[in-house]
Design a protein around this motif. Sequence first.
Motif, PDB file in Angstrom:
ATOM      1  N   THR A  49       8.230  -5.196   2.945  1.00 43.38           N
ATOM      2  CA  THR A  49       7.045  -4.366   2.791  1.00 43.38           C
ATOM      3  C   THR A  49       7.336  -3.265   1.779  1.00 43.38           C
ATOM      4  O   THR A  49       8.361  -2.607   1.846  1.00 43.38           O
ATOM      5  CB  THR A  49       6.667  -3.732   4.137  1.00 43.38           C
ATOM      6  N   LYS A  50       6.404  -3.109   0.830  1.00 46.42           N
ATOM      7  CA  LYS A  50       6.584  -2.075  -0.191  1.00 46.42           C
ATOM      8  C   LYS A  50       5.232  -1.486  -0.512  1.00 46.42           C
ATOM      9  O   LYS A  50       4.248  -2.214  -0.603  1.00 46.42           O
ATOM     10  CB  LYS A  50       7.210  -2.701  -1.436  1.00 46.42           C
ATOM     11  N   TRP A  51       5.181  -0.163  -0.690  1.00 49.10           N
ATOM     12  CA  TRP A  51       3.914   0.481  -1.022  1.00 49.10           C
ATOM     13  C   TRP A  51       3.640   0.311  -2.502  1.00 49.10           C
ATOM     14  O   TRP A  51       4.547   0.423  -3.328  1.00 49.10           O
ATOM     15  CB  TRP A  51       3.967   1.958  -0.663  1.00 49.10           C
ATOM     16  N   ASP A  52       2.358   0.040  -2.855  1.00 46.49           N
ATOM     17  CA  ASP A  52       2.050  -0.143  -4.265  1.00 46.49           C
ATOM     18  C   ASP A  52       1.544   1.126  -4.937  1.00 46.49           C
ATOM     19  O   ASP A  52       1.208   1.115  -6.109  1.00 46.49           O
ATOM     20  CB  ASP A  52       1.031  -1.277  -4.442  1.00 46.49           C
ATOM     21  N   GLY A  53       1.471   2.222  -4.207  1.00 43.77           N
ATOM     22  CA  GLY A  53       1.158   3.496  -4.841  1.00 43.77           C
ATOM     23  C   GLY A  53      -0.310   3.799  -5.009  1.00 43.77           C
ATOM     24  O   GLY A  53      -0.666   4.779  -5.643  1.00 43.77           O
ATOM     25  N   ILE A  54      -1.191   2.959  -4.470  1.00 47.84           N
ATOM     26  CA  ILE A  54      -2.612   3.184  -4.711  1.00 47.84           C
ATOM     27  C   ILE A  54      -3.300   3.818  -3.505  1.00 47.84           C
ATOM     28  O   ILE A  54      -3.853   4.910  -3.592  1.00 47.84           O
ATOM     29  CB  ILE A  54      -3.314   1.860  -5.090  1.00 47.84           C
ATOM     30  N   ASN A  55      -3.239   3.152  -2.358  1.00 45.29           N
ATOM     31  CA  ASN A  55      -4.021   3.595  -1.219  1.00 45.29           C
ATOM     32  C   ASN A  55      -3.079   3.932  -0.068  1.00 45.29           C
ATOM     33  O   ASN A  55      -2.170   3.172   0.227  1.00 45.29           O
ATOM     34  CB  ASN A  55      -4.961   2.445  -0.811  1.00 45.29           C
ATOM     35  N   SER A  56      -3.299   5.066   0.611  1.00 48.81           N
ATOM     36  CA  SER A  56      -2.326   5.501   1.605  1.00 48.81           C
ATOM     37  C   SER A  56      -2.428   4.719   2.905  1.00 48.81           C
ATOM     38  O   SER A  56      -1.646   4.956   3.808  1.00 48.81           O
ATOM     39  CB  SER A  56      -2.472   6.993   1.880  1.00 48.81           C
ATOM     40  N   ASP A  57      -3.388   3.797   3.084  1.00 47.58           N
ATOM     41  CA  ASP A  57      -3.313   2.977   4.289  1.00 47.58           C
ATOM     42  C   ASP A  57      -3.148   1.485   3.993  1.00 47.58           C
ATOM     43  O   ASP A  57      -3.431   0.654   4.839  1.00 47.58           O
ATOM     44  CB  ASP A  57      -4.504   3.239   5.226  1.00 47.58           C
ATOM     45  N   GLU A  58      -2.686   1.174   2.786  1.00 51.93           N
ATOM     46  CA  GLU A  58      -2.406  -0.226   2.454  1.00 51.93           C
ATOM     47  C   GLU A  58      -1.036  -0.346   1.800  1.00 51.93           C
ATOM     48  O   GLU A  58      -0.573   0.580   1.153  1.00 51.93           O
ATOM     49  CB  GLU A  58      -3.465  -0.762   1.476  1.00 51.93           C
ATOM     50  N   ALA A  59      -0.404  -1.512   1.988  1.00 50.65           N
ATOM     51  CA  ALA A  59       0.863  -1.792   1.317  1.00 50.65           C
ATOM     52  C   ALA A  59       0.902  -3.278   1.003  1.00 50.65           C
ATOM     53  O   ALA A  59      -0.022  -4.009   1.338  1.00 50.65           O
ATOM     54  CB  ALA A  59       2.040  -1.391   2.193  1.00 50.65           C
ATOM     55  N   LYS A  60       1.969  -3.718   0.343  1.00 48.03           N
ATOM     56  CA  LYS A  60       2.102  -5.133  -0.019  1.00 48.03           C
ATOM     57  C   LYS A  60       3.256  -5.747   0.754  1.00 48.03           C
ATOM     58  O   LYS A  60       4.267  -5.094   1.007  1.00 48.03           O
ATOM     59  CB  LYS A  60       2.388  -5.265  -1.523  1.00 48.03           C
ATOM     60  N   LEU A  61       3.102  -7.021   1.115  1.00 50.61           N
ATOM     61  CA  LEU A  61       4.219  -7.769   1.684  1.00 50.61           C
ATOM     62  C   LEU A  61       4.719  -8.708   0.600  1.00 50.61           C
ATOM     63  O   LEU A  61       3.993  -9.590   0.140  1.00 50.61           O
ATOM     64  CB  LEU A  61       3.767  -8.553   2.922  1.00 50.61           C
ATOM     65  N   LEU A  62       5.969  -8.488   0.175  1.00 49.51           N
ATOM     66  CA  LEU A  62       6.502  -9.228  -0.966  1.00 49.51           C
ATOM     67  C   LEU A  62       7.374 -10.392  -0.517  1.00 49.51           C
ATOM     68  O   LEU A  62       7.836 -10.438   0.615  1.00 49.51           O
ATOM     69  CB  LEU A  62       7.345  -8.291  -1.843  1.00 49.51           C
ATOM     70  N   TYR A  63       7.601 -11.311  -1.434  1.00 52.57           N
ATOM     71  CA  TYR A  63       8.559 -12.413  -1.276  1.00 52.57           C
ATOM     72  C   TYR A  63       8.187 -13.391  -0.175  1.00 52.57           C
ATOM     73  O   TYR A  63       9.057 -13.958   0.479  1.00 52.57           O
ATOM     74  CB  TYR A  63       9.985 -11.881  -1.056  1.00 52.57           C
ATOM     75  N   VAL A  64       6.892 -13.583   0.079  1.00 48.15           N
ATOM     76  CA  VAL A  64       6.481 -14.644   0.993  1.00 48.15           C
ATOM     77  C   VAL A  64       6.099 -15.854   0.129  1.00 48.15           C
ATOM     78  O   VAL A  64       5.191 -15.759  -0.691  1.00 48.15           O
ATOM     79  CB  VAL A  64       5.287 -14.211   1.861  1.00 48.15           C
ATOM     80  N   PRO A  65       6.784 -17.002   0.297  1.00 44.43           N
ATOM     81  CA  PRO A  65       6.529 -18.161  -0.567  1.00 44.43           C
ATOM     82  C   PRO A  65       5.109 -18.690  -0.419  1.00 44.43           C
ATOM     83  O   PRO A  65       4.460 -18.477   0.602  1.00 44.43           O
ATOM     84  CB  PRO A  65       7.538 -19.201  -0.078  1.00 44.43           C
ATOM     85  N   ARG A  66       4.648 -19.449  -1.438  1.00 50.63           N
ATOM     86  CA  ARG A  66       3.256 -19.891  -1.476  1.00 50.63           C
ATOM     87  C   ARG A  66       2.903 -20.912  -0.409  1.00 50.63           C
ATOM     88  O   ARG A  66       1.744 -21.056  -0.040  1.00 50.63           O
ATOM     89  CB  ARG A  66       2.967 -20.514  -2.841  1.00 50.63           C
ATOM     90  N   HIS A  67       3.891 -21.667   0.068  1.00 49.12           N
ATOM     91  CA  HIS A  67       3.550 -22.725   1.014  1.00 49.12           C
ATOM     92  C   HIS A  67       3.264 -22.201   2.411  1.00 49.12           C
ATOM     93  O   HIS A  67       2.801 -22.932   3.267  1.00 49.12           O
ATOM     94  CB  HIS A  67       4.659 -23.775   1.061  1.00 49.12           C
ATOM     95  N   VAL A  68       3.541 -20.922   2.653  1.00 53.08           N
ATOM     96  CA  VAL A  68       3.361 -20.374   3.996  1.00 53.08           C
ATOM     97  C   VAL A  68       1.876 -20.116   4.261  1.00 53.08           C
ATOM     98  O   VAL A  68       1.157 -19.636   3.389  1.00 53.08           O
ATOM     99  CB  VAL A  68       4.148 -19.059   4.145  1.00 53.08           C
ATOM    100  N   GLN A  69       1.417 -20.480   5.463  1.00 52.81           N
ATOM    101  CA  GLN A  69       0.035 -20.208   5.851  1.00 52.81           C
ATOM    102  C   GLN A  69      -0.044 -18.793   6.407  1.00 52.81           C
ATOM    103  O   GLN A  69       0.531 -18.503   7.439  1.00 52.81           O
ATOM    104  CB  GLN A  69      -0.401 -21.197   6.937  1.00 52.81           C
ATOM    105  N   VAL A  70      -0.736 -17.918   5.702  1.00 49.38           N
ATOM    106  CA  VAL A  70      -0.910 -16.549   6.183  1.00 49.38           C
ATOM    107  C   VAL A  70      -2.392 -16.290   6.348  1.00 49.38           C
ATOM    108  O   VAL A  70      -3.179 -16.620   5.466  1.00 49.38           O
ATOM    109  CB  VAL A  70      -0.318 -15.520   5.199  1.00 49.38           C
TER     110      VAL A  70
END
Lengths: 173, 277
Positions: free
Chosen positions: B181-202
């Motif tokens: 999990t890493k913050w992208d610097g834009i919105n204080s109640d959202e962040a990004k989840l990185l390094y999840v491969p494309r084949h995963v069902q999310v």
Amino acid sequence: MTTVKIIKYSISFFIFFLIQVFILKDLVLFGYAFCFLYVFFMLSLPHEVPTIPLLLIGFFLGLLIDLFYDSLGIHAASTVLLAFFRNPWIKVIMPTGGYDDNVPPTILNMGLGWYLFYCLPLILLHHFLFFYIDTLGTQLYLPLVTRVLSSMAFTFLLGTIIQAIFYKKERGI
Amino acid sequence: MQQIFLFLYRLRAFILFLVLELLASGIIFTHNSPQGAVFFNSSNKFTGSLLSTKNNVVSYFILHSTNRALAEKNASLLNRIERMTTSADSAHFSLDSTLNNNYNFWSARVINNSIHLSQNYITLNKGSMDGVEDGMGVFNEQGIIGRVKGTSEHFASVISLLHTDLLISSKIKKTVVFGSTKWDGINSDEAKLLYVPRHVQVEPGQEIVTSGYNAVFPEGILVGKVKEVSEGSDTNYLDITISLGADFSKLNFVYLVKNDLRAEKDSLELEMATPNQ
């Protein structure tokens, strides 16, 4: 600068500092518009103050603010930049007939037109450097522009109101 | 020679300007490095005591929501105690003592916080005298808050999750897929989840919790919920936006966690990573 004036400016230094770190630090409109009112302390110092003391005052004020913002060095760097360009800029935009001594550059003394021309570029410079260093290492260019412009408007508006209320109009001698 | 001195004297303001700017950028770089000096930030004595005075006043205004959050935490803790206590008519023995008591918890109060910059820090009212150390994890009943960066005797300064350099090792609770999990610097109640491969069902709504891999946080503390999933533009990973569990604009009481076995785990992993000659 008389002793009375030095004391007066020292007191206003601390008032600007306290208001900045205890009240305005938590006041951010829409998540974008910050208010760095303390730049108005630098802007309203008399124009006879030479650049070197101005730089030192700016550095010290910036560092004090940084301690509370946990942004060590960023406010200091931007305020020093503002302090360095203030006196040359005052010289560039000198009205015909020059300035009167003992008249600090405030809105009531100089009029709105001159004041806009004086403040906005310097505030822009300060805010741009501040937010640029803050966003360094990210790709947030659009938020950077929004922050700089909205903060500039907010700072200028509040600063002008403060000056209109608390600064007296002084007559040149 | 005199000419040179005269020249330098005429440039004195510019030279002082350069010196001060270099000094400021020096401070910025040392402050932002992970091992940066801790003295000059809001956890030092002067700033810390002023800020805690301010917090004493301001915290009255959010007493209502603070009380409600603490009551919720109490209720969930009571539930867990209820499940863990063994009833009188059953026998109980522990399987493996190494699984127990790895983590110690403290509570602290937030006395300084910012959410709108790209690099946000938090100051807490507990420091090295209370047992707070660098690298401890910080969370509250809503989710992850950050990591301790430096301490003084009575105060600690914390890198907020809202800091564009902080990575939190996390996983999707349902499918046990790992990411950061890493913050992208834009919105204080959202962040990004990185390094999840494309084949995963999310799917939106799935919970993201800490993975327990980096030994800062125990496994299973809430980070947030999946809000939006899209294909990353030119990477092999999904572009996942999560809405953070913690409301950073209203932080008051937080918990600190320390893993007693972290140093041992780190040194073992380092040993294995260095090739034997």
